[in-house]
Design an enzyme around this catalytic site. Structure first.
Site, PDB file in Angstrom:
ATOM      1  N   ASP A 170     -14.921   7.366  35.503  1.00 21.31           N
ATOM      2  CA  ASP A 170     -14.087   6.509  36.351  1.00 21.31           C
ATOM      3  C   ASP A 170     -14.570   6.730  37.779  1.00 21.31           C
ATOM      4  O   ASP A 170     -14.326   7.777  38.375  1.00 21.31           O
ATOM      5  CB  ASP A 170     -12.601   6.897  36.187  1.00 21.31           C
ATOM      6  CG  ASP A 170     -11.680   6.000  37.007  1.00 21.31           C
ATOM      7  OD1 ASP A 170     -12.146   5.424  38.016  1.00 21.31           O
ATOM      8  OD2 ASP A 170     -10.490   5.886  36.653  1.00 21.31           O
ATOM      9  N   LYS A 195      -8.959  -0.871  44.240  1.00 25.55           N
ATOM     10  CA  LYS A 195      -8.972   0.119  45.295  1.00 25.55           C
ATOM     11  C   LYS A 195     -10.075  -0.188  46.316  1.00 25.55           C
ATOM     12  O   LYS A 195      -9.980  -1.192  46.992  1.00 25.55           O
ATOM     13  CB  LYS A 195      -9.102   1.515  44.671  1.00 25.55           C
ATOM     14  CG  LYS A 195      -8.171   1.740  43.453  1.00 25.55           C
ATOM     15  CD  LYS A 195      -6.694   1.744  43.788  1.00 25.55           C
ATOM     16  CE  LYS A 195      -5.781   1.667  42.571  1.00 25.55           C
ATOM     17  NZ  LYS A 195      -5.994   2.679  41.553  1.00 25.55           N
TER      18      LYS A 195
HETATM   19  C1  LIG Z   1      -5.624   2.802  40.217  1.00 26.54           C
HETATM   20  C2  LIG Z   1      -6.515   3.549  39.310  1.00 26.54           C
HETATM   21  C3  LIG Z   1      -6.701   3.162  37.982  1.00 26.54           C
HETATM   22  C4  LIG Z   1      -5.952   1.987  37.393  1.00 26.54           C
HETATM   23  O1  LIG Z   1      -6.367   0.775  37.948  1.00 26.54           O
HETATM   24  P1  LIG Z   1      -5.408  -0.522  38.103  1.00 26.54           P
HETATM   25  O2  LIG Z   1      -6.317  -1.479  38.809  1.00 26.54           O
HETATM   26  O3  LIG Z   1      -4.228  -0.109  38.909  1.00 26.54           O
HETATM   27  O4  LIG Z   1      -5.044  -0.957  36.741  1.00 26.54           O
HETATM   28  C5  LIG Z   1      -7.589   3.886  37.219  1.00 26.54           C
HETATM   29  N1  LIG Z   1      -8.257   4.947  37.712  1.00 26.54           N
HETATM   30  C6  LIG Z   1      -8.110   5.353  38.990  1.00 26.54           C
HETATM   31  C7  LIG Z   1      -8.875   6.532  39.486  1.00 26.54           C
HETATM   32  C8  LIG Z   1      -7.236   4.673  39.832  1.00 26.54           C
HETATM   33  O5  LIG Z   1      -7.075   5.093  41.096  1.00 26.54           O
END
Ligand SMILES: *Cc1c(COP(=O)(O)O)cnc(C)c1O
Length: 382
Positions: A170, A195
């Site tokens: 991720d 983000k």
């Molecule tokens: C926000 C986030 C997610 C989930 O993403 P969404 O767009 O809110 O569904 C997954 N991993 C990390 C590290 C995040 O900050």
């Protein structure tokens, strides 16, 4: 080409008929076939959409991968990738990670027969010890959320490859501008593009990038079959945000470093977590990333300070996201990580005194002024 150039040029030189610099939003869900058994490459928008395809090619190039896929959210991206696993499989996962990912694993996938072990991935021996004959994958966040622990991607992905595990990273916190996990040996990268990639707190989106054509085929089939794809309007908005990613990340990182330094000298602050601050972590981070990111966490001295501190911020918003141009602060124990059982929160260090800050691109003096006033107030009232 350099990443700055790829980013700024997303979608340009693609629309040949009109020469549009900003790639158009194709709302059409259906596409006419030139003749029987023939296709323009677009048939039905869940399978492929021209606007989404431009975004998917851009993220694949930025991550150095084979193919990209755009999903309706970061969670949809993680969920889609989880379709690569089967009942009975076991995965090793970062000990502190995004709370929603933990919730997806524990509330949905455990019920469907997949098991998970949460391990401090900085410790390769601990990873080795957590492995079982059923282990099929490893899910990595680095730096982790919210404690900014840095995992050695090359070492861990090499271990995963030797053992035949699929490695998934991720990469939301660093973005491909800061870190390219596929080039360190990972198999799949996922993003919450909501983000930093989107960058303006106005689009919900997820991205997947695969390292090999074989994985691209499997993930592509899952994306089309599960159907949690990104709509064309969101794809366009995301590309518009991504064009300025390089500039934004430089400013986020510059501000974050200065704020981390400021906080670590403040008497109301007990501890600051930023990848530049622990010597071991710093070395790993410098070996695999360009900079230390725009996220930091800190513990205030006493739990009673949290509430007056948060209520006295005037510029920085007390809000639950990250990666946008505006600075945000969250209280992980009651917000992003509220779904973690107390036992895991204690073990990982997500205590009630911990605050996480997504440092925006405002002027540093204004940010420090706001933090300083709220911290001093919190110290006085308790
Ligand atoms: C926000 C986030 C997610 C989930 O993403 P969404 O767009 O809110 O569904 C997954 N991993 C990390 C590290 C995040 O900050």
């Amino acid at each position: 080409m350099h990443k700055e150039t790829i980013l700024a040029q997303i979608g340009n030189h693609r629309e040949r008929e009109t020469g549009a610099i900003s790639f158009p939003v194709y709302h059409s869900t259906a596409y006419r076939h030139p003749g029987p058994g023939r296709s323009t490459g677009f048939d039905y928008t869940r399978t492929a959409n021209p606007t989404r395809s431009v975004l998917e090619e851009a993220i694949a190039e930025l991550e150095g991968g084979d193919a990209g896929f755009a999903c309706s959210s970061g969670m949809a991206a993680v969920q889609t990738v989880m379709g690569l696993f089967s009942p009975g499989d076991h995965l090793i996962v970062s000990l502190d990670l995004y709370g929603g990912t933990y919730r997806l694993f524990e509330r949905v996938w455990v019920r469907l027969g997949i098991s998970f072990s949460y391990v401090d991935l900085r410790d390769l021996q601990a990873v080795e010890a957590a492995a079982t004959p059923q282990t099929r994958g490893i899910f990595i966040e680095t730096p982790t959320n919210p404690l900014m622990r840095v995992t050695d991607l090359a070492a861990l992905c090499r271990m995963a490859r030797d053992k035949g595990w699929l490695s998934i990273v991720d990469n939301t916190f660093m973005t491909p501008y800061g870190q390219q996990p596929l080039l360190k040996g990972a198999d799949v990268v996922v993003h919450s593009a909501t983000k930093y990639l989107g960058g303006h707190n106005d689009v919900l989106a997820g991205l997947i990038v695969t390292a090999t054509p074989e994985l691209s085929d499997r993930v592509g089939e899952l994306v089309n079959t599960l159907g949690a794809v990104l709509g064309p309007q969101e794809a366009w908005l995301l590309m518009r945000g991504m064009k300025t990613l390089a500039l934004r990340m430089e400013k986020h990182q510059e501000n974050a470093m200065a704020i981390a330094q400021y906080l670590s000298t403040h008497p109301a602050v007990d501890q600051v977590y930023y990848p530049a601050f622990s010597p071991g972590e710093r070395q790993v981070q410098e070996g695999q990333a360009a900079g230390y990111g725009g996220m930091l966490s800190f513990r205030v001295q006493q739990e009673e300070m949290v509430s007056p501190f948060l209520s006295n911020l005037r510029l920085v918003s007390y809000a639950e996201s990250l990666g946008g141009v505006e600075s945000l602060i969250t209280h992980p124990a009651t917000q992003t990580h509220a779904d973690l059982p107390e036992e895991i929160r204690k073990r990982t260090g997500v205590c009630d005194r911990l605050l996480r800050m997504s440092v925006g691109i405002e002027h540093l003096e204004d940010l420090i002024g706001d933090l300083s006033r709220a911290l001093n107030h919190a110290r006085v009232v308790i």
